[in-house]
Design a protein around this motif. Structure first.
Motif, mmCIF file in Angstrom:
data_model
loop_
_atom_site.group_PDB
_atom_site.id
_atom_site.type_symbol
_atom_site.label_atom_id
_atom_site.label_comp_id
_atom_site.label_asym_id
_atom_site.label_seq_id
_atom_site.Cartn_x
_atom_site.Cartn_y
_atom_site.Cartn_z
ATOM 1 N N ALA A 271 1.249 -0.522 -0.024
ATOM 2 C CA ALA A 271 -0.436 0.030 -0.236
ATOM 3 C C ALA A 271 1.678 1.337 -0.015
ATOM 4 C CB ALA A 271 -0.804 0.150 1.543
ATOM 5 N N GLY A 272 0.599 2.108 -0.731
ATOM 6 C CA GLY A 272 0.936 4.596 -0.892
ATOM 7 C C GLY A 272 1.371 3.727 -1.617
ATOM 8 N N PRO A 273 2.515 5.399 -1.564
ATOM 9 C CA PRO A 273 3.436 5.786 -3.150
ATOM 10 C C PRO A 273 4.147 4.571 -3.510
ATOM 11 C CG PRO A 273 3.866 6.965 -1.250
ATOM 12 C CD PRO A 273 2.560 6.240 -1.039
ATOM 13 N N GLU A 274 4.830 4.659 -2.582
ATOM 14 C CA GLU A 274 6.003 3.231 -3.419
ATOM 15 C C GLU A 274 5.299 2.081 -3.408
ATOM 16 O OE1 GLU A 274 8.692 2.681 -0.229
ATOM 17 O OE2 GLU A 274 10.044 4.452 -0.660
ATOM 18 N N ALA A 275 4.408 1.417 -3.615
ATOM 19 C CA ALA A 275 3.247 -0.215 -4.367
ATOM 20 C C ALA A 275 3.334 -0.349 -5.564
ATOM 21 C CB ALA A 275 2.520 -0.072 -3.394
ATOM 22 N N VAL A 276 3.377 -0.814 -6.156
ATOM 23 C CA VAL A 276 3.220 -1.592 -6.823
ATOM 24 C C VAL A 276 2.263 -2.086 -7.118
ATOM 25 C CG1 VAL A 276 4.330 -3.308 -9.245
ATOM 26 C CG2 VAL A 276 5.514 -1.910 -7.715
ATOM 27 N N SER A 277 1.197 -1.693 -7.530
ATOM 28 C CA SER A 277 -0.116 -2.010 -8.445
ATOM 29 C C SER A 277 -0.133 -2.646 -9.142
ATOM 30 C CB SER A 277 -1.122 -0.793 -8.837
ATOM 31 O OG SER A 277 -0.520 -0.521 -10.800
ATOM 32 N N PRO A 278 -1.360 -3.696 -9.145
ATOM 33 C CA PRO A 278 -1.347 -5.282 -10.015
ATOM 34 C C PRO A 278 -1.587 -4.882 -11.013
ATOM 35 C CG PRO A 278 -2.637 -5.453 -8.432
ATOM 36 C CD PRO A 278 -2.060 -3.837 -7.530
#
Length: 339
Positions: A271-278
């Motif tokens: 989660a958050g800005p560093e997360a890589v979305s699906p």
């Protein structure tokens, strides 16, 4: 054309590394390290939430690999464009950093305080020139009369110039808008530029979910833009065994990443800005699977490096041709332990 050279040849550099390994020295950040067992500190940029360094930090594998040569990591800043990292290497504020041979060539012409010790084959899928999905631009020739955002003197400018040359588009017909990579996103989104020449770090979020598409990829323009690892010259001379241990960690971890790319994404958080979305993972995983791991720099690699250096000189990015050979370290010839 004048060839820029150092007084140390590659052979002389390797000799100095071997001699340095036999003596008591000081770590790059001021922490002593030698064959007596004192700890050497190696300063490395943070790899964020994804990548082999991120996972190596979390699971302790990097610490264990370096402990074998009495070394430990001091995480210093975050990874990003190579130009500022090269300045940090040159000013003794950093010990190792990753970049591209394009950015390294430009940096070596100005701040030759580092050497290159490993390389990964060019990214054929994740680098290139992107446009929005609904853009009227469909070929490189369509860039004539348009604005393209680039980061000066590295991967982005190299890819754009290669694409223009390959497609017979005069350079002066395309306006290069020079911005720092982290500034380009809003400019691109607002339509102030028509295209963005960039690498996977910035391309993947734009490509995710079909928001943008490649006008052309690095593979399609015959990119010779190897990823390279650089080490501060003084650190390499004092602690060659640490450089080798770090290389071996990168090599083995890279093989594991290639086999299971998803395991190296969202290492710390989902989660958050560093997360890589699906949606981003769907783009990133094939890129990581297609790439190789870091290897020692061989003669064939050097030929590609010199092709890049000549191209940059011909295009006026560097003032003259830079002979890269004096700036290389044969990492396989470095000692495996302090002497």
């Amino acid at each position: 054309m004048t060839i820029r050279r150092l007084t140390l040849t590659t052979a002389a550099l390797l000799s100095s590394l071997a001699l340095a390994a036999c003596s008591s020295t000081t770590g790059g950040s001021g922490t002593g390290g030698d064959s007596t067992g004192a700890t050497i500190t190696i300063r490395i940029p943070e790899d964020g939430n994804s990548g082999v360094l991120a996972l190596g930090k979390k699971d302790g594998s990097l610490a264990r690999a370096l402990a074998k040569v009495h070394a430990k990591v001091q995480w210093t800043g975050t990874s990003g464009p190579f130009a500022p990292a090269a300045q940090a290497l040159d000013s003794n504020a950093l010990d190792v950093a990753q970049g591209s041979i394009t950015s390294a060539t430009a940096a070596l012409a100005q701040s030759p305080g580092f050497r290159l010790f490993a390389a990964t084959a060019p990214d054929k899928l994740g680098e290139g020139i992107i446009v929005k999905s609904d853009s009227p631009l469909h070929t490189v020739k369509d860039l004539a009369g348009r604005k393209v955002a680039v980061w000066h003197g590295g991967t982005a400018e190299y890819l754009l110039l290669k694409a223009l040359q390959q497609n017979g588009v005069p350079v002066d017909q395309v306006q290069r808008v020079y911005l720092q990579p982290n500034q380009i996103g809003p400019v691109y989104a607002s339509g102030q530029v028509d295209a963005w020449s960039t690498w996977a770090t910035y391309a993947v979020p734009q490509l995710a979910g079909g928001k943008s598409r490649f006008l052309v990829t690095g593979g399609e323009v015959g990119s010779e833009n190897y990823a390279v690892w650089a080490v501060r010259t003084g650190f390499a001379e004092q602690h060659p065994e640490v450089v080798r241990a770090f290389y071996e960690y990168l090599h083995e971890a890279g093989l594991k990443q290639q086999a299971d790319p998803a395991a190296y994404l969202n290492v710390n958080t989902t989660a958050g800005p560093e997360a890589v979305s699906p949606a981003q993972q769907a783009v990133q995983v094939p890129i990581d699977r297609a790439r190789g791991t870091v290897e020692p720099i061989n003669g064939a690699d050097l030929e590609h490096f010199h092709t890049v250096a000549r191209f940059f000189a011909d295009q006026g990015i560097t003032k003259e041709y830079l002979d890269v050979k004096p700036y290389l370290i044969d990492v396989a010839a470095l000692p495996k332990e302090a002497r």
